[in-house]
Motif scaffolding. Structure first.
Motif, PDB file in Angstrom:
ATOM      1  N   ASP A   7      44.920  26.829-137.277  1.00 30.88           N
ATOM      2  CA  ASP A   7      45.837  27.416-136.303  1.00 30.88           C
ATOM      3  C   ASP A   7      45.767  28.937-136.363  1.00 30.88           C
ATOM      4  O   ASP A   7      46.601  29.628-135.791  1.00 30.88           O
ATOM      5  N   ALA A   8      44.762  29.477-137.056  1.00 31.93           N
ATOM      6  CA  ALA A   8      44.580  30.923-137.163  1.00 31.93           C
ATOM      7  C   ALA A   8      44.476  31.531-135.767  1.00 31.93           C
ATOM      8  O   ALA A   8      43.901  30.940-134.852  1.00 31.93           O
ATOM      9  N   ASN A   9      45.036  32.689-135.611  1.00 31.65           N
ATOM     10  CA  ASN A   9      45.050  33.419-134.335  1.00 31.65           C
ATOM     11  C   ASN A   9      45.856  32.711-133.251  1.00 31.65           C
ATOM     12  O   ASN A   9      45.739  33.044-132.083  1.00 31.65           O
ATOM     13  N   PRO A  70      35.984  25.747-139.040  1.00 33.87           N
ATOM     14  CA  PRO A  70      37.249  25.160-138.563  1.00 33.87           C
ATOM     15  C   PRO A  70      37.379  25.268-137.049  1.00 33.87           C
ATOM     16  O   PRO A  70      37.051  26.288-136.448  1.00 33.87           O
ATOM     17  N   LEU A  71      37.851  24.209-136.451  1.00 34.17           N
ATOM     18  CA  LEU A  71      38.070  24.123-135.012  1.00 34.17           C
ATOM     19  C   LEU A  71      39.494  24.562-134.701  1.00 34.17           C
ATOM     20  O   LEU A  71      40.442  24.092-135.337  1.00 34.17           O
ATOM     21  N   GLN A  72      39.643  25.458-133.731  1.00 38.23           N
ATOM     22  CA  GLN A  72      40.978  25.882-133.310  1.00 38.23           C
ATOM     23  C   GLN A  72      41.719  24.690-132.722  1.00 38.23           C
ATOM     24  O   GLN A  72      41.174  23.964-131.892  1.00 38.23           O
ATOM     25  N   THR A 133      43.644  22.029-144.276  1.00 40.54           N
ATOM     26  CA  THR A 133      43.849  23.061-145.301  1.00 40.54           C
ATOM     27  C   THR A 133      43.771  24.481-144.738  1.00 40.54           C
ATOM     28  O   THR A 133      44.267  25.409-145.379  1.00 40.54           O
ATOM     29  N   ASN A 134      43.171  24.663-143.568  1.00 35.40           N
ATOM     30  CA  ASN A 134      43.087  25.991-142.949  1.00 35.40           C
ATOM     31  C   ASN A 134      44.251  26.278-142.003  1.00 35.40           C
ATOM     32  O   ASN A 134      44.193  27.221-141.223  1.00 35.40           O
ATOM     33  N   CYS A 135      45.291  25.454-142.048  1.00 36.68           N
ATOM     34  CA  CYS A 135      46.443  25.614-141.153  1.00 36.68           C
ATOM     35  C   CYS A 135      47.639  26.185-141.910  1.00 36.68           C
ATOM     36  O   CYS A 135      47.948  25.739-143.016  1.00 36.68           O
TER      37      CYS A 135
END
Length: 143
Positions: A7-9, A70-72, A133-135
Motif C-alpha cells: 500500500d506504499a504511496n 510488490p504489486l500496488q 508484509t509490505n503493507c
C-alpha cells in the motif's frame, strides 16, 4: 508463491481516492474473485471502455518476474450507493483473477468495506495467495 502486495504511496487513502475522508479507517478488504470481476466489468461498462491490452500485458509481465516486485493494491470507493468503483486497479484485478487467484485484496475504508459484505472473500485464502508484509495497513477484513 504468494503475490507480494503493498500500500506504499497510497496512504493516507483519502488523498488518493475520492469518496474516502480523513476520518475513515483504512483497511485491506479481501474480495471474492468472482465479485471483484463483476465490479471490474461494471466499471468498464459504465465508462464505456474495454480493458487496455497494454496494461494487462504489463501486469502479466510484472507478476511473472522473479523476484516479483510488490504489486500496488487496487483501491475501491463508493460512487453511487450501493455501487462500488475502482479509483485505481481494474487491470491489476483482472490479471490477478486471470492468474487463478480466488481472492483480490483492495484498499478501502472500513465503512465502505462493511457495506460490501456480500462481496467478501476468504481471508485465509488471501493469506495463502498474497504476501502482506509490505503493507502498513494492518486491518484486513474478509470471511
Amino acid at each position: 508463491m504468494p503475490v507480494p502486495v503493498t500500500d506504499a504511496n497510497r496512504l493516507p487513502l483519502h488523498t488518493a481516492s475520492p469518496g474516502i475522508t480523513s476520518s475513515d479507517t483504512e483497511v485491506i478488504l479481501i474480495l471474492d474473485a468472482a465479485s471483484a470481476q463483476k465490479l471490474v466489468d461494471a466499471h468498464f461498462r459504465s465508462d464505456d471502455v474495454a480493458p487496455e491490452p497494454t496494461k494487462l500485458f504489463f501486469y502479466q509481465r510484472l507478476l511473472g518476474q522473479s523476484p516479483q516486485p510488490p504489486l500496488q493494491l487496487p483501491i475501491i470507493y463508493y460512487n453511487t450507493r450501493p455501487n462500488a468503483r475502482f479509483s485505481d486497479g481494474r487491470h491489476r484485478t483482472t490479471v490477478l483473477i486471470q492468474q487463478g487467484n480466488k481472492t483480490v485484496p483492495v484498499l478501502t475504508s472500513q465503512s465502505i468495506a462493511m457495506g460490501l459484505q456480500n462481496l467478501w472473500g476468504s481471508k485465509q485464502t488471501a493469506m495463502n495467495e498474497y504476501d502482506f508484509t509490505n503493507c502498513k495497513t494492518s486491518l484486513i477484513l474478509g470471511l
